[in-house]
Design a protein around this motif. Structure first.
Motif, PDB file in Angstrom:
ATOM      1  N   UNK A  35       0.858  -1.187   0.000  1.00 40.60           N
ATOM      2  CA  UNK A  35       0.000   0.000   0.000  1.00 40.60           C
ATOM      3  C   UNK A  35       0.892   1.234   0.000  1.00 40.60           C
ATOM      4  N   UNK A  36       0.425   2.271  -0.653  1.00 43.46           N
ATOM      5  CA  UNK A  36       1.178   3.519  -0.683  1.00 43.46           C
ATOM      6  C   UNK A  36       0.221   4.672  -0.876  1.00 43.46           C
ATOM      7  N   UNK A  37       0.686   5.848  -0.525  1.00 39.99           N
ATOM      8  CA  UNK A  37      -0.074   7.067  -0.741  1.00 39.99           C
ATOM      9  C   UNK A  37       0.904   8.133  -1.208  1.00 39.99           C
ATOM     10  N   UNK A  38       0.912   8.369  -2.506  1.00 41.43           N
ATOM     11  CA  UNK A  38       1.809   9.341  -3.115  1.00 41.43           C
ATOM     12  C   UNK A  38       0.992  10.467  -3.725  1.00 41.43           C
ATOM     13  N   UNK A  39       1.659  11.489  -4.174  1.00 37.89           N
ATOM     14  CA  UNK A  39       0.990  12.620  -4.822  1.00 37.89           C
ATOM     15  C   UNK A  39       1.322  12.619  -6.312  1.00 37.89           C
ATOM     16  N   UNK A  40       0.321  12.932  -7.115  1.00 43.04           N
ATOM     17  CA  UNK A  40       0.572  13.132  -8.535  1.00 43.04           C
ATOM     18  C   UNK A  40       1.285  14.468  -8.694  1.00 43.04           C
ATOM     19  N   UNK A  41       1.777  14.738  -9.885  1.00 46.85           N
ATOM     20  CA  UNK A  41       2.452  16.026 -10.093  1.00 46.85           C
ATOM     21  C   UNK A  41       1.470  17.192 -10.061  1.00 46.85           C
ATOM     22  N   UNK A  42       0.177  16.875 -10.087  1.00 47.80           N
ATOM     23  CA  UNK A  42      -0.854  17.917  -9.949  1.00 47.80           C
ATOM     24  C   UNK A  42      -1.309  18.093  -8.506  1.00 47.80           C
ATOM     25  N   UNK A  57      -2.366   8.088 -20.960  1.00 50.23           N
ATOM     26  CA  UNK A  57      -3.219   7.786 -19.809  1.00 50.23           C
ATOM     27  C   UNK A  57      -2.676   6.671 -18.924  1.00 50.23           C
ATOM     28  N   UNK A  58      -1.903   5.767 -19.497  1.00 49.78           N
ATOM     29  CA  UNK A  58      -1.411   4.632 -18.713  1.00 49.78           C
ATOM     30  C   UNK A  58      -0.053   4.916 -18.056  1.00 49.78           C
ATOM     31  N   UNK A  59       0.406   6.150 -18.126  1.00 51.58           N
ATOM     32  CA  UNK A  59       1.655   6.540 -17.472  1.00 51.58           C
ATOM     33  C   UNK A  59       1.343   7.613 -16.434  1.00 51.58           C
ATOM     34  N   UNK A  60       1.791   7.359 -15.220  1.00 50.91           N
ATOM     35  CA  UNK A  60       1.597   8.309 -14.125  1.00 50.91           C
ATOM     36  C   UNK A  60       2.960   8.702 -13.572  1.00 50.91           C
ATOM     37  N   UNK A  61       3.061   9.955 -13.169  1.00 52.25           N
ATOM     38  CA  UNK A  61       4.268  10.478 -12.526  1.00 52.25           C
ATOM     39  C   UNK A  61       3.895  10.906 -11.119  1.00 52.25           C
ATOM     40  N   UNK A  62       4.595  10.337 -10.142  1.00 54.67           N
ATOM     41  CA  UNK A  62       4.246  10.551  -8.746  1.00 54.67           C
ATOM     42  C   UNK A  62       5.436  11.068  -7.945  1.00 54.67           C
ATOM     43  N   UNK A  63       5.105  11.801  -6.904  1.00 54.73           N
ATOM     44  CA  UNK A  63       6.129  12.378  -6.031  1.00 54.73           C
ATOM     45  C   UNK A  63       6.171  11.632  -4.697  1.00 54.73           C
ATOM     46  N   UNK A  64       7.362  11.188  -4.353  1.00 57.27           N
ATOM     47  CA  UNK A  64       7.631  10.535  -3.069  1.00 57.27           C
ATOM     48  C   UNK A  64       8.425  11.524  -2.225  1.00 57.27           C
ATOM     49  N   UNK A  65       7.782  12.609  -1.849  1.00 54.73           N
ATOM     50  CA  UNK A  65       8.491  13.738  -1.235  1.00 54.73           C
ATOM     51  C   UNK A  65       9.185  13.387   0.079  1.00 54.73           C
ATOM     52  N   UNK A  66       8.636  12.445   0.836  1.00 57.47           N
ATOM     53  CA  UNK A  66       9.262  12.091   2.111  1.00 57.47           C
ATOM     54  C   UNK A  66      10.188  10.882   2.012  1.00 57.47           C
ATOM     55  N   UNK A  71       8.107   7.142 -10.241  1.00 59.09           N
ATOM     56  CA  UNK A  71       8.115   7.737  -8.910  1.00 59.09           C
ATOM     57  C   UNK A  71       9.480   8.374  -8.662  1.00 59.09           C
ATOM     58  N   UNK A  72       9.466   9.577  -8.097  1.00 56.31           N
ATOM     59  CA  UNK A  72      10.705  10.274  -7.779  1.00 56.31           C
ATOM     60  C   UNK A  72      10.538  11.046  -6.467  1.00 56.31           C
ATOM     61  N   UNK A  73      11.650  11.281  -5.798  1.00 58.23           N
ATOM     62  CA  UNK A  73      11.597  12.063  -4.565  1.00 58.23           C
ATOM     63  C   UNK A  73      11.800  13.557  -4.836  1.00 58.23           C
ATOM     64  N   UNK A  74      11.757  13.925  -6.096  1.00 56.02           N
ATOM     65  CA  UNK A  74      11.961  15.324  -6.479  1.00 56.02           C
ATOM     66  C   UNK A  74      10.648  16.111  -6.374  1.00 56.02           C
ATOM     67  N   UNK A  75      10.758  17.414  -6.531  1.00 54.86           N
ATOM     68  CA  UNK A  75       9.582  18.279  -6.477  1.00 54.86           C
ATOM     69  C   UNK A  75       8.714  18.050  -7.717  1.00 54.86           C
ATOM     70  N   UNK A  76       7.405  18.207  -7.572  1.00 54.10           N
ATOM     71  CA  UNK A  76       6.486  17.969  -8.688  1.00 54.10           C
ATOM     72  C   UNK A  76       6.830  18.726  -9.972  1.00 54.10           C
ATOM     73  N   UNK A  77       7.282  19.964  -9.879  1.00 53.07           N
ATOM     74  CA  UNK A  77       7.610  20.712 -11.105  1.00 53.07           C
ATOM     75  C   UNK A  77       8.807  20.098 -11.839  1.00 53.07           C
ATOM     76  N   UNK A  78       9.745  19.519 -11.110  1.00 52.69           N
ATOM     77  CA  UNK A  78      10.898  18.851 -11.727  1.00 52.69           C
ATOM     78  C   UNK A  78      10.439  17.552 -12.397  1.00 52.69           C
ATOM     79  N   UNK A  79       9.568  16.822 -11.705  1.00 54.93           N
ATOM     80  CA  UNK A  79       9.032  15.575 -12.262  1.00 54.93           C
ATOM     81  C   UNK A  79       8.215  15.877 -13.521  1.00 54.93           C
ATOM     82  N   UNK A  80       7.395  16.923 -13.465  1.00 56.48           N
ATOM     83  CA  UNK A  80       6.576  17.318 -14.626  1.00 56.48           C
ATOM     84  C   UNK A  80       7.459  17.634 -15.838  1.00 56.48           C
ATOM     85  N   UNK A  81       8.527  18.370 -15.611  1.00 60.47           N
ATOM     86  CA  UNK A  81       9.435  18.718 -16.707  1.00 60.47           C
ATOM     87  C   UNK A  81      10.055  17.455 -17.311  1.00 60.47           C
ATOM     88  N   UNK A  82      10.438  16.524 -16.469  1.00 61.65           N
ATOM     89  CA  UNK A  82      10.989  15.254 -16.949  1.00 61.65           C
ATOM     90  C   UNK A  82       9.962  14.533 -17.833  1.00 61.65           C
TER      91      UNK A  82
END
Length: 186
Positions: free
Chosen positions: A57-64, A134-143, A113-124
């Motif tokens: 189980x996990x709870x991450x944030x999308x880049x939005x 639609x089948x690709x998601x980019x998520x932030x693992x900030x902690x 998934x990356x531990x970087x800030x959402x704007x950096x992940x979005x640019x990538x």
């Protein structure tokens, strides 16, 4: 009154006895500490290996900024989790290869998934033309909790799960794109 200092010749045997005791004790302590650290690392690896046999189980944030959990994944398609860092050359190469061969991934879910800030992940995601699928998601693992949970201590780090969330493949480092495609389809 005054104290007499021991003569230099008498001090040397006392120091030798002290060193004969202290040096072995220090070496024994150091050896014990190293042994304990090795055992802890082995145990951590075992625990992680057991933990990821089923998609945790996990709870991450999308880049939005919205929540993304395991429940957002389809139980009809395999899942490819890619822990990455935008400055990692191997991660950049894999992203480019995935972009170039996207049709081979259209029957799977790619979760970057990356531990970087959402704007950096979005640019990538935009740099490699992956954000439009639609089948690709980019998520932030900030902690960094997700990385710890799945044992991602290097990038790229790849986990492939079948549609029942059972682990099929765990891979550290770069992977050949044709091998990745084969692993997903098998």
């Amino acid at each position: 009154k005054s104290c007499l200092l021991p003569r230099p010749g008498k001090l040397l045997p006392i120091m030798k006895r002290i060193f004969r005791v202290i040096i072995p004790l220090l070496l024994l302590s150091l050896f014990s500490l190293i042994t304990i650290k090795i055992i802890e690392k082995v145990n951590t690896k075992k625990i992680t290996a057991e933990r990821i046999q089923k998609l945790p189980d996990f709870n991450l944030k999308t880049i939005d900024g919205s929540d993304f959990t395991k429940t957002h994944l389809s139980k009809k398609l395999p899942i490819v989790l890619i822990y990455f860092h935008s400055t990692c050359e191997y991660c950049q190469d894999e992203a480019q290869q995935i972009s170039d061969n996207f049709k081979a991934f259209d029957r799977s879910q790619l979760i970057f998934v990356s531990n970087e800030k959402p704007n950096v992940i979005r640019k990538f995601a935009e740099d490699y033309d992956l954000s439009k699928h639609d089948n690709i998601k980019f998520l932030s693992d900030s902690d960094g909790l997700f990385a710890t949970t799945v044992g991602a201590n290097t990038t790229p780090y790849l986990l492939i799960y079948n549609s029942d969330f059972d682990l099929k493949v765990r891979h550290k480092g770069s992977i050949n794109i044709s091998k990745l495609i084969t692993l997903i389809k098998s």
